[in-house]
Each structure stands twice: as C-alpha cells, then as structure tokens.
Design a protein around this motif. Structure first.
Motif, short mmCIF file in Angstrom:
data_model
loop_
_atom_site.label_atom_id
_atom_site.label_comp_id
_atom_site.label_asym_id
_atom_site.label_seq_id
_atom_site.Cartn_x
_atom_site.Cartn_y
_atom_site.Cartn_z
N SER A 186 0.83 -1.21 0.00
CA SER A 186 0.00 0.00 0.00
C SER A 186 0.86 1.26 0.00
O SER A 186 2.02 1.24 0.42
CB SER A 186 -0.94 0.02 1.21
N ILE A 187 0.25 2.33 -0.49
CA ILE A 187 0.87 3.66 -0.44
C ILE A 187 -0.21 4.67 -0.02
O ILE A 187 -1.40 4.42 -0.19
CB ILE A 187 1.49 4.11 -1.78
N VAL A 188 0.26 5.79 0.52
CA VAL A 188 -0.63 6.89 0.89
C VAL A 188 -0.18 8.14 0.15
O VAL A 188 1.00 8.50 0.18
CB VAL A 188 -0.62 7.15 2.41
N LEU A 189 -1.12 8.79 -0.52
CA LEU A 189 -0.89 10.10 -1.11
C LEU A 189 -1.42 11.12 -0.11
O LEU A 189 -2.62 11.19 0.13
CB LEU A 189 -1.67 10.24 -2.43
N ALA A 190 -0.49 11.86 0.52
CA ALA A 190 -0.89 12.78 1.59
C ALA A 190 -0.47 14.22 1.32
O ALA A 190 -0.29 15.00 2.24
CB ALA A 190 -0.31 12.29 2.91
N ASP A 191 -0.31 14.57 0.04
CA ASP A 191 0.10 15.92 -0.33
C ASP A 191 1.45 16.30 0.28
O ASP A 191 1.69 17.47 0.56
CB ASP A 191 -0.95 16.96 0.07
N ALA A 192 2.32 15.32 0.49
CA ALA A 192 3.61 15.59 1.10
C ALA A 192 4.68 15.91 0.06
O ALA A 192 5.63 16.62 0.36
CB ALA A 192 4.05 14.39 1.94
N TYR A 193 4.55 15.40 -1.16
CA TYR A 193 5.56 15.60 -2.19
C TYR A 193 4.98 16.39 -3.35
O TYR A 193 3.94 16.03 -3.91
CB TYR A 193 6.09 14.25 -2.70
N GLU A 194 5.68 17.45 -3.73
CA GLU A 194 5.19 18.35 -4.76
C GLU A 194 5.13 17.73 -6.15
O GLU A 194 4.43 18.23 -7.02
CB GLU A 194 6.05 19.62 -4.80
N ASP A 195 5.83 16.62 -6.37
CA ASP A 195 5.86 16.00 -7.69
C ASP A 195 4.77 14.94 -7.88
O ASP A 195 4.63 14.38 -8.96
CB ASP A 195 7.24 15.40 -7.96
N ASP A 196 3.98 14.67 -6.84
CA ASP A 196 2.87 13.72 -6.97
C ASP A 196 1.79 14.29 -7.89
O ASP A 196 1.47 15.48 -7.81
CB ASP A 196 2.22 13.42 -5.62
N GLY B 81 11.93 9.98 0.61
CA GLY B 81 13.22 10.56 0.97
C GLY B 81 13.51 11.92 0.37
O GLY B 81 12.87 12.37 -0.56
N GLY B 82 14.50 12.58 0.98
CA GLY B 82 15.00 13.86 0.49
C GLY B 82 14.18 15.07 0.86
O GLY B 82 14.48 16.18 0.43
N ARG B 83 13.15 14.88 1.67
CA ARG B 83 12.23 15.97 2.00
C ARG B 83 12.50 16.46 3.42
O ARG B 83 12.70 15.68 4.32
CB ARG B 83 10.80 15.45 1.89
N ASP B 84 12.50 17.78 3.60
CA ASP B 84 12.65 18.36 4.93
C ASP B 84 11.33 18.20 5.67
O ASP B 84 10.31 18.73 5.22
CB ASP B 84 13.02 19.85 4.81
N PRO B 85 11.31 17.49 6.80
CA PRO B 85 10.05 17.24 7.49
C PRO B 85 9.39 18.51 8.04
O PRO B 85 8.18 18.57 8.20
CB PRO B 85 10.43 16.30 8.62
N ARG B 86 10.17 19.55 8.29
CA ARG B 86 9.60 20.79 8.83
C ARG B 86 8.93 21.62 7.75
O ARG B 86 7.85 22.14 7.95
CB ARG B 86 10.67 21.61 9.53
N THR B 87 9.59 21.75 6.59
CA THR B 87 9.06 22.62 5.54
C THR B 87 8.28 21.86 4.47
O THR B 87 7.51 22.46 3.73
CB THR B 87 10.21 23.36 4.83
N GLY B 88 8.52 20.55 4.34
CA GLY B 88 7.87 19.76 3.30
C GLY B 88 8.55 19.89 1.95
O GLY B 88 8.13 19.29 0.98
N LYS B 89 9.61 20.68 1.87
CA LYS B 89 10.32 20.90 0.60
C LYS B 89 11.34 19.80 0.35
O LYS B 89 11.95 19.29 1.28
CB LYS B 89 11.05 22.26 0.63
N GLN B 90 11.53 19.50 -0.92
CA GLN B 90 12.57 18.55 -1.31
C GLN B 90 13.91 19.28 -1.17
O GLN B 90 14.09 20.36 -1.72
CB GLN B 90 12.34 18.09 -2.76
N VAL B 91 14.86 18.69 -0.40
CA VAL B 91 16.13 19.39 -0.13
C VAL B 91 17.36 18.57 -0.54
O VAL B 91 18.46 19.10 -0.54
CB VAL B 91 16.24 19.79 1.37
N THR B 92 17.17 17.30 -0.88
CA THR B 92 18.27 16.47 -1.38
C THR B 92 17.71 15.47 -2.39
O THR B 92 16.50 15.25 -2.48
CB THR B 92 18.96 15.66 -0.25
N ASP B 93 18.62 14.86 -3.13
CA ASP B 93 18.24 13.81 -4.07
C ASP B 93 17.74 12.58 -3.30
O ASP B 93 18.22 12.28 -2.21
CB ASP B 93 19.44 13.38 -4.92
N GLN B 94 16.79 11.88 -3.89
CA GLN B 94 16.33 10.62 -3.31
C GLN B 94 17.27 9.49 -3.73
O GLN B 94 17.93 9.57 -4.76
CB GLN B 94 14.91 10.28 -3.79
N VAL B 95 17.29 8.45 -2.91
CA VAL B 95 18.06 7.25 -3.23
C VAL B 95 17.11 6.05 -3.21
O VAL B 95 16.00 6.13 -2.69
CB VAL B 95 19.23 7.03 -2.24
#
Length: 149
Positions: A46-56, A69-83
C-alpha cells in the motif's frame, strides 16, 4: 502478520477513514507515518498520497507517485536527491511481481481531513527524474489494477 496484497477484508474503493491510525487498525496501510508499506523483498502492499511531495500527480487514468526521501520534514520541501531505499525498492519489486498496491489518499471529507481508499493499482513504470525543486526523485507511474481473467 503476513503482508496482504489486494483488498483487505470488506473494505472497498470509496471507503473513508478518519486518520492514519484508522488505516493501520483496518490493515489497509500499517505504517502510521511512512507513505510506502512494503519491503524490497516482497514489494509494496500500500501507499498513501498525503500531499507531502510536490511532484505527486493524481488523475483518473494514473498516479505519478514520488518515492520516499529527500524531504525536509519541517518545511515539506525537497532538499536532497532521493536514493533507492528499502521503501522505494518495494515499489520497484511491485513492478517486477505485478502484485496490486492499495492506494489511499488524503482528502477533505465532511469538512475535515480524512483518507479515502482509492483502490488497487499496479506499478507500470518508474524513473529517476529532476523534480520541481531541482533534486532527483524516483517517480513511480501507477495505473488501475485489472484482475486477471
């Protein structure tokens, strides 16, 4: 408890749940925080779409789901590359196996936030792309799952 792929119990698309704890208690999406439930060895159930990632992106025909991965939990912004972490590899495994993935989505229902069961989807493809913030993200293309006849 064994991981279950496909529908769980009598729950069907369109059913609403008050919060992530209710999803977990119902067995639809066990993690109460993570957006991807699964392992690189079994796949994602299962997956949840929770408006957390801007590219969804969610349309009637498909879902473009950003990996973990790669998202700042405070701001919700992507701040690094995902692995390719265990969670992202779970979706890769789902494409390999063709097993269905339950999709749940955060929505507004009766003037409050709830989660709606969208149904079963399959991982049709995935790729590593430059996201809207300029960082590399794993983008998984999911399409409605059709039961084999």
């Amino acid at each position: 408890m064994a991981r279950q792929f496909g529908h769980v119990g009598s729950y069907r698309p369109g059913d609403f749940f008050a919060n992530r704890l209710a999803l977990s208690a119902a067995g639809l999406h066990r993690p109460t925080r993570a957006g991807i439930s699964g392992t690189q060895h079994e796949g994602a159930d299962s997956i949840v779409l929770a408006d957390a990632y801007e590219d969804d992106v969610f349309t009637d025909d498909e879902i473009l789901y950003t990996g973990h991965g790669g998202r700042d939990p405070r701001t919700g912004k992507q701040v690094t590359d995902q692995v390719l972490t265990d969670r992202n590899l779970a979706l890769v495994k789902s494409q390999e196996t063709g097993r269905p993935v339950r999709v749940l989505r955060k929505v507004v229902h009766e003037d409050s936030t709830a989660f709606r069961y969208e149904g079963l989807f399959r991982v049709a493809a995935y790729e590593y792309v430059r996201g809207k913030s300029g960082y590399g993200v794993w983008l998984f293309r999911l399409r409605p799952f059709m039961m084999p006849s």
